[in-house]
Design an enzyme around this catalytic site. Structure first.
Site, PDB file in Angstrom:
ATOM      1  N   TRP A 126      39.635  40.383  47.462  1.00  7.05           N
ATOM      2  CA  TRP A 126      39.229  40.746  48.815  1.00  7.05           C
ATOM      3  C   TRP A 126      38.520  42.093  48.850  1.00  7.05           C
ATOM      4  O   TRP A 126      37.902  42.441  49.855  1.00  7.05           O
ATOM      5  CB  TRP A 126      40.444  40.763  49.755  1.00  7.05           C
ATOM      6  N   ASP A 127      38.572  42.825  47.738  1.00  4.31           N
ATOM      7  CA  ASP A 127      37.868  44.099  47.644  1.00  4.31           C
ATOM      8  C   ASP A 127      36.394  43.947  48.040  1.00  4.31           C
ATOM      9  O   ASP A 127      35.801  44.844  48.647  1.00  4.31           O
ATOM     10  CB  ASP A 127      37.906  44.625  46.209  1.00  4.31           C
ATOM     11  N   GLU A 144      50.877  45.873  49.276  1.00  2.18           N
ATOM     12  CA  GLU A 144      51.598  44.938  48.410  1.00  2.18           C
ATOM     13  C   GLU A 144      53.013  45.401  48.082  1.00  2.18           C
ATOM     14  O   GLU A 144      53.701  44.769  47.294  1.00  2.18           O
ATOM     15  CB  GLU A 144      50.789  44.703  47.134  1.00  2.18           C
ATOM     16  N   LYS A 183      52.140  51.163  49.558  1.00  2.75           N
ATOM     17  CA  LYS A 183      51.284  51.289  48.375  1.00  2.75           C
ATOM     18  C   LYS A 183      49.907  51.821  48.743  1.00  2.75           C
ATOM     19  O   LYS A 183      49.348  52.672  48.061  1.00  2.75           O
ATOM     20  CB  LYS A 183      51.158  49.932  47.685  1.00  2.75           C
ATOM     21  N   GLN A 184      49.330  51.279  49.808  1.00  6.36           N
ATOM     22  CA  GLN A 184      47.957  51.615  50.175  1.00  6.36           C
ATOM     23  C   GLN A 184      47.774  51.440  51.674  1.00  6.36           C
ATOM     24  O   GLN A 184      48.594  50.815  52.351  1.00  6.36           O
ATOM     25  CB  GLN A 184      46.978  50.711  49.438  1.00  6.36           C
TER      26      GLN A 184
END
Length: 792
Positions: A369-370, A496, A600-601
């Site tokens: 998906w990046d 995630e 995480k992000q």
């Protein structure tokens, strides 16, 4: 600055902000250098390995889509677990020019290295190499080479290589190889590393014609055929002899003889690559195709390739270049980032961009998906035809997405979390199959592309099919509860470290955008919708689900919840988490990560960037402060969106440091994974951090909107973007913002918002406005201990 080996002290110095250098002091950073110096054109990629093939960290040349399949194994199998995975493989390597001096192989780990430098020239699109080396026996040579992968000729790459004595005569043996099934070193046990398939190619044809070479190979499981032809052009003194030998996996041109001082050998290799599904190609057809293209490149000459490359880049840089006055290191870094985005994709055909581009085998060469989340939002504005090509690739694999949805008992289409050939390759269900937001990311990329270009033909064709297929997924996957609200449960958002959650806010808001966008597109193109069997009742259902979409909020803490119940989880024990414990996924069980408030992000922060109209300024400030304190940035995808929101909220020092982390991710190997390939999403995110962060660009309304602000470290920021075919140029200083259409037709105009004021920018005029005052949302919010980005 210092002079290069070809320069005299009184000659003009090259602009180092357009050049990346590595010297003999960087030989312990081989893997990083090979990725940083990778060249590509969206179809073909060469890692920046040394010509002689060693020392080497990870050899690799790549063709977009060329892969082999391997079996996936599970301790306990389950229904609909993918049984096969795609893994990127290398076609035959045509970069190699090996050298022996007096019987000793050129190896920078032996002998005496007097000088060694590789330079990536971002304006010329080439790697220049210069080495002066004395063998253990005392024989000295100077080696130079220039390497390019043609942006204009999809199948072509070339190396121009020379050697000459340093002082006295030398005995040389030069071997120019075309080598298949080159051995790839195994990586350490890291879930982010590639799964290697050794010797994936079976020879079908090898041919030598004078100084020229051809190899045709085939894969077994993926049934792909790949052909590589090399046309050599040697220019040698008369005493140098030539010979060739060939096997199914290697063809070698050998030049042998003595060179006297003042003499040199020049060898230029023109390589052509092609692959095709085995069922759609024949050995002889592919062989004839690559042979003709390699020969044509040689006929035109290396100088012609250089001129074409420079012209193509001059054209691309008109829009892609970003001027950043005040920090020369970051000026160079953003140009490095833009260069790799320029060469990552192509406008001709329907190819997309893997997470590592064509720079390495990390993530098995998979598309994630990046691409839609971080790369296409940039390419939409600097190279929209490339964004269109990537979206056409998704459309070309729509039938596989329909099949996957049916297998999962879902409606509509379910696009894979990781893939090369269109099939799901992720066996990790919590963050793979459950990461359904990839479908909304694709729809979002369609909407942004159409808004920026006005390409109604695309929307009425592939775009509408993608929008309808993904809207049907959300409408069928979500459900209404008794209170009339619509919920999406059992999914994983961008974070995630929080898997299989209910009502992930990012997923819900992106699904809402998807549903509304599909409904609007259907009403704009009713005939196309009829062909897809879309009924008015179905559209009404999409709108009802969008309006009733659940947006989790914690009134006690005054913040939105990343997912339902997230703020009620126990806090992570940061006090007992050391610097060596990051990334957490390599040191803690997922059971611990999943049940704590540790991020995480960027997840909810990313939602505020993608869907800015869903939040008030006060909500953004509260949310950002809350999640900044819990986000550890164990992903390179995190710094850029955090930087955009930090800038919007006036935390400009933090925003600047987050931008620096994003743009230096690979140049400084911040995650110690650059050797596996570049982080294209982080490089794309760097542009977003500048243009959406300090430029204040938002594109969620009918017109572009700018609310700019600059940190003290930037004296001037200037960038361009394409909007409905016009190049809008924006220049920001501490005092003012200037908007121009520098090369538009006489009657061209663009309307936009500047800090709430509607402006009309017409051709031939410059519209300036004062920079808005910074918002005041208090001091910079704290990051987790030890996790704030490095201060510039």
């Amino acid at each position: 600055m210092h002079t290069t080996p070809d320069q005299q002290p009184d000659e003009p110095q090259p602009d180092e902000r357009w050049r990346i250098r590595r010297t003999r002091d960087d030989l312990d950073r081989l893997g990083e250098t090979e990725s940083v110096f990778a060249l590509g054109n969206g179809w073909l990629g060469w890692r920046g390995t040394l010509d002689e093939g060693g020392p080497v960290d990870m050899p690799g040349s790549y063709l977009n889509g060329l892969h082999e399949r391997r079996e996936l194994s599970y301790p306990e199998d389950g229904y609909a677990f993918p049984q096969l995975s795609d893994t990127v493989i290398s076609p035959p390597n045509a970069t190699l020019v090996r050298l022996w001096v007096g019987g000793e192989p050129l190896d920078l780990r032996t002998g005496t290295v007097l000088a060694h430098e590789q330079v990536l020239d971002l304006r010329a699109g080439v790697i220049e190499r210069h080495t002066e080396w004395i063998s253990p026996a005392g024989d000295g040579v100077r080696v130079r080479s220039t390497r390019l992968v043609s942006l204009c000729r999809r199948r072509i790459a070339a190396v121009d290589w020379t050697v000459e004595p340093l002082d006295g005569p030398v005995e040389l043996r030069i071997c120019a190889d075309l080598l298949a099934n080159e051995r790839i070193p195994e990586r350490e046990d890291d879930p982010r590393a590639a799964s290697l398939i050794q010797e994936p190619l079976s020879g079908e044809l090898h041919r030598v014609d004078g100084a020229d070479a051809l190899l045709v190979h085939r894969t077994e499981r993926s049934a792909q055929r790949v052909a590589v032809a090399v046309a050599h052009l040697p220019v040698v003194p008369e005493q140098i002899t030539t010979g060739t030998d060939a096997t199914a996996d290697r063809i070698r041109l050998t030049l042998t003889g003595a060179l006297r001082p003042g003499e040199r050998v020049r060898l230029t290799k023109f390589a052509a690559y092609e692959w095709a599904p085995g069922a759609d190609s024949s050995v002889e057809e592919l062989a004839a195709q690559v042979t003709a293209e390699a020969d044509a490149a040689r006929t035109d000459g290396f100088g012609a390739l250089l001129a074409e490359q420079r012209a193509a880049l001059d054209s691309a840089w008109r829009t892609a270049d970003v001027l950043l006055d005040g920090d020369e290191e970051l000026q160079q870094a953003i140009r490095f980032a833009m260069f790799h985005l320029i060469q990552a994709g192509r406008s001709d055909g329907d190819r997309t961009i893997p997470a590592k581009g064509l720079t390495g085998n990390g993530y098995d060469g998979h598309v994630l998906w990046d691409t839609e989340g971080y790369v296409l939002p940039v390419l939409t504005y600097i190279a929209p035809a490339v964004a269109r090509s990537a979206l056409r690739w998704r459309h070309a694999h729509l039938s596989q997405a329909y099949d996957r949805a049916a297998e999962l008992r879902l409606t509509g289409a379910t696009f894979p979390w990781r893939t090369i050939g269109g099939e799901e390759c992720s066996g990790y269900w919590p963050a793979g199959t459950a990461g359904l937001h990839v479908n909304a990311d694709i729809a979002d990329a369609v909407l942004r592309y159409v808004a920026a270009t006005g390409d109604e033909d695309f929307l009425a064709g592939p775009g509408l099919e993608l929008m309808v297929a993904t809207a049907r997924l959300w409408h069928g996957f979500g459900h209404f509860t008794d209170d009339g609200s619509f919920h999406i449960v059992g999914v994983t958002g961008p974070d995630e470290y929080a898997a299989l959650v209910d009502d992930n806010l990012f997923t819900n808001l992106m699904a809402r955008r998807n549903l509304r966008g599909a409904a609007d597109a259907v009403e704009r193109h009713p005939e196309a919708a009829d062909r897809l069997g879309v009924e008015p009742a179905e559209v009404a259902g999409w709108r009802a689900a969008a309006e009733a979409m659940t947006v989790p909020y914690d009134p006690k803490r005054g913040v939105h919840q990343q997912a339902a119940g997230f703020t009620d989880r126990p806090e992570w024990n940061f006090a007992d988490t050391g610097d060596d414990d990051y990334p957490l996924l390599l040191h803690f069980p997922y059971l611990e990560l999943y049940r704590h408030q540790v991020v995480k992000q960027a997840d909810l922060v990313l939602a505020m960037l993608r869907c800015p109209g869903e939040f008030t300024a006060e909500e953004k400030a509260a949310n950002f402060a809350y999640y900044e304190a819990r986000t550890v940035r164990d992903s390179s995808l995190s710094a850029a969106p955090q930087g955009v929101l930090a800038a919007e909220l006036g935390h400009l020092d933090l925003a600047y440091d987050l931008f620096a982390e994003s743009v230096l991710q690979d140049l400084e190997d911040l995650g110690d994974k650059t050797g596996d390939g570049l982080h294209l999403a982080s490089l794309g995110g760097a542009w977003l951090a500048l243009v959406q962060g300090f430029g204040g660009l938002r594109d969620d309304r009918e017109l572009l909107s700018f609310d700019p602000r600059l940190p003290d470290r930037i004296d001037r920021l200037a960038f361009s973007l394409l909007w409905h075919g016009h190049r809008l140029h924006v220049t920001l200083t501490a005092d003012e913002a200037r908007y121009e259409l520098p090369d538009a037709a006489d009657d061209a105009a663009v309307e936009l918002w500047h800090h709430g004021e509607r402006l009309r920018v017409a051709s031939g005029q410059s519209v300036t406005r004062p920079m808005p005052a910074l918002p005041d949302f208090g001091p910079e919010p704290p990051s987790p201990p030890g996790r704030r980005p490095a201060r510039r």
